[in-house]
Design an enzyme around this catalytic site. Structure first.
Site, PDB file in Angstrom:
ATOM      1  N   GLY A   7       0.832  -1.210   0.000  1.00  0.00           N
ATOM      2  CA  GLY A   7       0.000   0.000   0.000  1.00  0.00           C
ATOM      3  C   GLY A   7       0.858   1.247   0.000  1.00  0.00           C
ATOM      4  N   THR A   9       1.454   3.341  -2.236  1.00  0.00           N
ATOM      5  CA  THR A   9       0.930   4.495  -2.973  1.00  0.00           C
ATOM      6  C   THR A   9      -0.154   5.258  -2.204  1.00  0.00           C
ATOM      7  N   GLY A  10      -0.546   4.735  -1.035  1.00  0.00           N
ATOM      8  CA  GLY A  10      -1.585   5.395  -0.241  1.00  0.00           C
ATOM      9  C   GLY A  10      -1.012   6.455   0.693  1.00  0.00           C
ATOM     10  N   GLN A  11      -1.899   7.074   1.470  1.00  0.00           N
ATOM     11  CA  GLN A  11      -1.490   8.144   2.401  1.00  0.00           C
ATOM     12  C   GLN A  11      -0.420   7.662   3.386  1.00  0.00           C
ATOM     13  N   LEU A  56      -2.375  -8.678  -3.198  1.00  0.00           N
ATOM     14  CA  LEU A  56      -2.763  -9.381  -1.968  1.00  0.00           C
ATOM     15  C   LEU A  56      -3.733 -10.532  -2.229  1.00  0.00           C
ATOM     16  N   ALA A  79      -5.037  -2.077   1.434  1.00  0.00           N
ATOM     17  CA  ALA A  79      -6.423  -2.432   1.749  1.00  0.00           C
ATOM     18  C   ALA A  79      -7.370  -1.644   0.862  1.00  0.00           C
ATOM     19  N   THR A 120      -7.944  -1.383  12.694  1.00  0.00           N
ATOM     20  CA  THR A 120      -8.677  -0.099  12.649  1.00  0.00           C
ATOM     21  C   THR A 120      -9.727   0.040  13.741  1.00  0.00           C
ATOM     22  N   GLU A 122     -12.529   1.074  13.247  1.00  0.00           N
ATOM     23  CA  GLU A 122     -13.812   0.692  12.636  1.00  0.00           C
ATOM     24  C   GLU A 122     -14.264  -0.684  13.154  1.00  0.00           C
ATOM     25  N   TYR A 143     -16.126  -3.510   5.681  1.00  0.00           N
ATOM     26  CA  TYR A 143     -14.730  -3.108   5.899  1.00  0.00           C
ATOM     27  C   TYR A 143     -14.278  -3.523   7.302  1.00  0.00           C
ATOM     28  N   LYS A 147     -11.473  -6.416   8.334  1.00  0.00           N
ATOM     29  CA  LYS A 147     -10.310  -6.048   9.156  1.00  0.00           C
ATOM     30  C   LYS A 147     -10.287  -6.856  10.457  1.00  0.00           C
TER      31      LYS A 147
HETATM   32  P1  NAP Z   1      -5.180   4.391   1.324  1.00  0.00           P
HETATM   33  O1  NAP Z   1      -4.644   5.768   1.119  1.00  0.00           O
HETATM   34  O2  NAP Z   1      -6.526   4.051   0.791  1.00  0.00           O
HETATM   35  O3  NAP Z   1      -4.113   3.345   0.725  1.00  0.00           O
HETATM   36  C1  NAP Z   1      -4.425   1.992   0.516  1.00  0.00           C
HETATM   37  C2  NAP Z   1      -3.336   1.348  -0.299  1.00  0.00           C
HETATM   38  O4  NAP Z   1      -3.660  -0.041  -0.522  1.00  0.00           O
HETATM   39  C3  NAP Z   1      -3.132   1.958  -1.702  1.00  0.00           C
HETATM   40  O5  NAP Z   1      -1.749   2.016  -1.940  1.00  0.00           O
HETATM   41  C4  NAP Z   1      -3.797   0.946  -2.625  1.00  0.00           C
HETATM   42  O6  NAP Z   1      -3.278   0.950  -3.922  1.00  0.00           O
HETATM   43  C5  NAP Z   1      -3.429  -0.359  -1.905  1.00  0.00           C
HETATM   44  N1  NAP Z   1      -4.238  -1.525  -2.312  1.00  0.00           N
HETATM   45  C6  NAP Z   1      -5.589  -1.596  -2.373  1.00  0.00           C
HETATM   46  N2  NAP Z   1      -5.962  -2.823  -2.774  1.00  0.00           N
HETATM   47  C7  NAP Z   1      -4.832  -3.551  -2.997  1.00  0.00           C
HETATM   48  C8  NAP Z   1      -4.567  -4.888  -3.436  1.00  0.00           C
HETATM   49  N3  NAP Z   1      -5.556  -5.713  -3.759  1.00  0.00           N
HETATM   50  N4  NAP Z   1      -3.281  -5.312  -3.530  1.00  0.00           N
HETATM   51  C9  NAP Z   1      -2.266  -4.463  -3.243  1.00  0.00           C
HETATM   52  N5  NAP Z   1      -2.451  -3.181  -2.833  1.00  0.00           N
HETATM   53  C10 NAP Z   1      -3.727  -2.731  -2.699  1.00  0.00           C
HETATM   54  O7  NAP Z   1      -5.205   4.039   2.885  1.00  0.00           O
HETATM   55  P2  NAP Z   1      -4.418   4.723   4.116  1.00  0.00           P
HETATM   56  O8  NAP Z   1      -5.266   5.788   4.684  1.00  0.00           O
HETATM   57  O9  NAP Z   1      -3.018   4.990   3.726  1.00  0.00           O
HETATM   58  O10 NAP Z   1      -4.458   3.523   5.184  1.00  0.00           O
HETATM   59  C11 NAP Z   1      -3.423   2.545   5.242  1.00  0.00           C
HETATM   60  C12 NAP Z   1      -3.957   1.293   5.941  1.00  0.00           C
HETATM   61  O11 NAP Z   1      -4.399   1.619   7.250  1.00  0.00           O
HETATM   62  C13 NAP Z   1      -5.163   0.643   5.252  1.00  0.00           C
HETATM   63  O12 NAP Z   1      -5.042  -0.748   5.458  1.00  0.00           O
HETATM   64  C14 NAP Z   1      -6.353   1.185   6.024  1.00  0.00           C
HETATM   65  O13 NAP Z   1      -7.437   0.279   5.938  1.00  0.00           O
HETATM   66  C15 NAP Z   1      -5.767   1.254   7.422  1.00  0.00           C
HETATM   67  N6  NAP Z   1      -6.323   2.264   8.321  1.00  0.00           N
HETATM   68  C16 NAP Z   1      -6.399   3.565   7.913  1.00  0.00           C
HETATM   69  C17 NAP Z   1      -6.868   4.526   8.793  1.00  0.00           C
HETATM   70  C18 NAP Z   1      -6.927   5.980   8.409  1.00  0.00           C
HETATM   71  O14 NAP Z   1      -7.609   6.741   9.096  1.00  0.00           O
HETATM   72  N7  NAP Z   1      -6.210   6.404   7.371  1.00  0.00           N
HETATM   73  C19 NAP Z   1      -7.261   4.156  10.103  1.00  0.00           C
HETATM   74  C20 NAP Z   1      -7.148   2.816  10.466  1.00  0.00           C
HETATM   75  C21 NAP Z   1      -6.661   1.882   9.578  1.00  0.00           C
HETATM   76  P3  NAP Z   1      -3.820   1.967  -5.073  1.00  0.00           P
HETATM   77  O15 NAP Z   1      -3.086   3.270  -4.850  1.00  0.00           O
HETATM   78  O16 NAP Z   1      -3.457   1.289  -6.333  1.00  0.00           O
HETATM   79  O17 NAP Z   1      -5.308   2.106  -4.873  1.00  0.00           O
HETATM   80  O1  F7E Z   2     -16.089   9.092   7.247  1.00  0.00           O
HETATM   81  C1  F7E Z   2     -19.283  10.822   7.792  1.00  0.00           C
HETATM   82  C2  F7E Z   2     -19.316   9.322   7.607  1.00  0.00           C
HETATM   83  O2  F7E Z   2     -15.153   8.188   5.114  1.00  0.00           O
HETATM   84  C3  F7E Z   2     -16.055   9.678   8.521  1.00  0.00           C
HETATM   85  C4  F7E Z   2     -10.934   5.156   6.898  1.00  0.00           C
HETATM   86  O3  F7E Z   2      -9.613   5.626   6.896  1.00  0.00           O
HETATM   87  O4  F7E Z   2     -11.237   5.758   9.205  1.00  0.00           O
HETATM   88  C5  F7E Z   2     -11.747   5.966   7.901  1.00  0.00           C
HETATM   89  O5  F7E Z   2     -13.102   5.539   7.819  1.00  0.00           O
HETATM   90  C6  F7E Z   2     -17.469  10.022   8.977  1.00  0.00           C
HETATM   91  C7  F7E Z   2     -18.482   8.890   8.796  1.00  0.00           C
HETATM   92  O6  F7E Z   2     -13.919   7.828   7.315  1.00  0.00           O
HETATM   93  C8  F7E Z   2     -19.639  12.348   4.522  1.00  0.00           C
HETATM   94  O7  F7E Z   2     -20.659   8.841   7.619  1.00  0.00           O
HETATM   95  C9  F7E Z   2     -20.507  12.598   6.492  1.00  0.00           C
HETATM   96  O8  F7E Z   2     -19.271   8.806   9.938  1.00  0.00           O
HETATM   97  O9  F7E Z   2     -13.925  10.041   6.316  1.00  0.00           O
HETATM   98  P1  F7E Z   2     -14.749   8.827   6.399  1.00  0.00           P
HETATM   99  P2  F7E Z   2     -14.323   6.511   8.141  1.00  0.00           P
HETATM  100  O10 F7E Z   2     -15.538   5.872   7.590  1.00  0.00           O
HETATM  101  O11 F7E Z   2     -14.342   6.874   9.584  1.00  0.00           O
HETATM  102  C10 F7E Z   2     -11.247   4.388   9.667  1.00  0.00           C
HETATM  103  C11 F7E Z   2     -10.621   4.367  11.039  1.00  0.00           C
HETATM  104  C12 F7E Z   2     -10.610   3.468   8.702  1.00  0.00           C
HETATM  105  O12 F7E Z   2      -9.995   2.465   9.079  1.00  0.00           O
HETATM  106  C13 F7E Z   2     -10.940   3.668   7.261  1.00  0.00           C
HETATM  107  O13 F7E Z   2      -9.992   3.007   6.416  1.00  0.00           O
HETATM  108  O14 F7E Z   2     -17.946  11.084   8.163  1.00  0.00           O
HETATM  109  N1  F7E Z   2     -19.594  11.595   6.585  1.00  0.00           N
HETATM  110  N2  F7E Z   2     -20.570  13.069   5.229  1.00  0.00           N
HETATM  111  C14 F7E Z   2     -19.037  11.425   5.378  1.00  0.00           C
HETATM  112  N3  F7E Z   2     -18.065  10.592   4.962  1.00  0.00           N
HETATM  113  C15 F7E Z   2     -17.671  10.661   3.666  1.00  0.00           C
HETATM  114  N4  F7E Z   2     -16.667   9.857   3.242  1.00  0.00           N
HETATM  115  N5  F7E Z   2     -18.249  11.551   2.788  1.00  0.00           N
HETATM  116  C16 F7E Z   2     -19.249  12.412   3.157  1.00  0.00           C
HETATM  117  O15 F7E Z   2     -19.747  13.181   2.350  1.00  0.00           O
END
Ligand code: NAP
Ligand code: F7E
Length: 324
Positions: A7, A9-11, A56, A79, A120, A122, A143, A147
């Site tokens: 991952g 390429t992600g954040q 994956l 993911a 997560t 979540e 999701y 996880k």
């Molecule tokens: P993100 O920006 O969506 O990055 C996800 C990465 O996974 C991207 O590089 C994507 O590639 C890659 N990917 C998706 N499907 C794949 C597959 N089948 N095989 C190989 N690579 C794949 O997510 P993030 O915010 O950096 O989060 C990183 C991890 O932490 C994720 O597992 C997420 O679920 C978890 N997490 C995030 C948060 C948060 O708030 N950010 C909180 C808790 C947990 P592409 O660029 O090609 O799409």
């Molecule tokens: O939503 C509400 C929505 O999509 C946050 C991922 O990184 O964190 C992330 O998941 C809240 C929710 O993030 C809009 O209903 C309102 O209650 O930014 P979100 P998330 O669902 O919390 C967890 C920890 C992860 O692990 C995940 O990978 O915001 N909401 N209005 C909205 N959400 C979106 N996306 N768009 C709206 O317009």
């Protein structure tokens, strides 16, 4: 030290690649096989790891890649990470986010490799805040369910086979590199427009900065394998985020509530207790809510489109592509 980041390429992949490069690691970035790697976030942070195609969903590919790279540490960040999409893509999401992790666990079983798994908040669903490592998991989305499967398997492989895996139960973390479909980035860009369409403004999240959270990932792999909550301990509503963003931009967009952005099942209130991470890892967040909102809104205000339009011309920054 060699690290493989899935991952990349992600954040989080970009911030972690920056951190590990600064720490002197040899960093290998696994990107989704079959897609051209999106290197914009890496370019934004001026980091250029070796890149390796990786899927994956395919056990042999996962195993071959790991055997070829021979990493000391693997950070599994790959993911399908958008909760809303997981209701539309439940099978795919659970395969990548759940079974994908089992493929990694099987590939490293018996090997001297430390694994970080991106669990997560979540997984907690509507459990009462503040949520900690001992709070029961009651996920409310495919999701979260996928996880939780991965999280349970990691614990099981740690206990059954001594696999050195740590799970970070990370609460929401954001940055200027956040995907534009997530609510914080949608607002950070949206306040510069005339119109903004949002869903549930009442949901509360514990928002931290991704830069702080990748440090916690690294710290986990320098300690005994275990599970850790990573959070700021303060929650704000989506409405609070919107208000703070408007104050930062000085704009007044028209906000419309659109039912299309509501989820079939919502997680209402996430707020984490990261005491264990503070006491064992010495980890603490360094970015306040106001600073996070400010940074995201200011960065968004500099771009005419999404952030990577502004780094056009600097791509690609890939050192080389390795095929296992
Ligand atoms: P993100 O920006 O969506 O990055 C996800 C990465 O996974 C991207 O590089 C994507 O590639 C890659 N990917 C998706 N499907 C794949 C597959 N089948 N095989 C190989 N690579 C794949 O997510 P993030 O915010 O950096 O989060 C990183 C991890 O932490 C994720 O597992 C997420 O679920 C978890 N997490 C995030 C948060 C948060 O708030 N950010 C909180 C808790 C947990 P592409 O660029 O090609 O799409
Ligand atoms: O939503 C509400 C929505 O999509 C946050 C991922 O990184 O964190 C992330 O998941 C809240 C929710 O993030 C809009 O209903 C309102 O209650 O930014 P979100 P998330 O669902 O919390 C967890 C920890 C992860 O692990 C995940 O990978 O915001 N909401 N209005 C909205 N959400 C979106 N996306 N768009 C709206 O317009």
């Amino acid at each position: 030290m060699r690290a493989l980041i899935t991952g990349i390429t992600g954040q989080d992949g970009a911030y972690l690649a920056r951190l590990l490069t600064d720490y002197g690691y040899e960093v290998f970035g696994a990107y989704r096989r079959g897609a051209s790697p999106r290197t914009e976030r890496l370019a934004y942070l001026n980091v250029s790891p070796e890149m390796v195609p990786f899927e994956l969903g395919e056990y042999e590919n996962v195993k071959r890649t790991i055997d070829h790279i021979k990493p000391d540490e693997i950070y599994n960040l790959a993911a399908q990470s958008f909760v809303a999409d997981s209701f539309e893509l439940p099978t795919y999401t659970c395969d990548v986010n759940g079974m994908g992790v089992l493929r990694i666990l099987e590939a490293i079983r018996g090997k001297d490799i430390r694994l970080y798994q991106a669990s997560t908040s979540e997984m907690f669903g509507n459990a009462t805040p503040r949520q900690s490592e001992t709070t029961p998991f009651i996920p409310r989305s495919p999701y979260g369910c996928g996880k939780l499967l991965a999280h349970s398997l990691c614990r099981n492989y740690r206990e059954s086979y001594g696999v050195q895996v740590s799970c970070g139960i990370l609460f929401n973390h954001e940055s200027p590199l956040r995907g534009k479909e997530f609510v914080t980035q949608k607002i950070a860009y949206g306040v510069w427009d005339e119109h903004l369409r949002l869903g549930n403004l009442e949901a509360k999240r514990d928002w931290g900065h991704a830069r702080d959270y990748v440090k916690a990932m690294w710290l986990m792999l320098q300690h005994q394998p275990d599970d850790f909550v990573v959070a700021t301990g303060t929650a704000h509503s989506v409405k609070d985020f919107l208000t703070a963003a408007k104050q930062e931009s000085g704009t007044e967009p028209v906000v419309t509530i659109d039912p299309k952005f509501y989820r079939p099942a919502e997680v209402n209130h996430l707020c984490g207790d990261a005491t264990k991470a503070r006491e064992i890892l010495g980890w603490e967040p360094t970015t306040t809510f106001r600073d996070l909102v400010g940074e995201m809104v200011r960065e968004a205000g500099k771009c005419s489109g999404y952030f990577w339009d502004s780094i056009d011309g600097k791509l690609p920054r890939i050192k080389s592509v390795i095929t296992a």
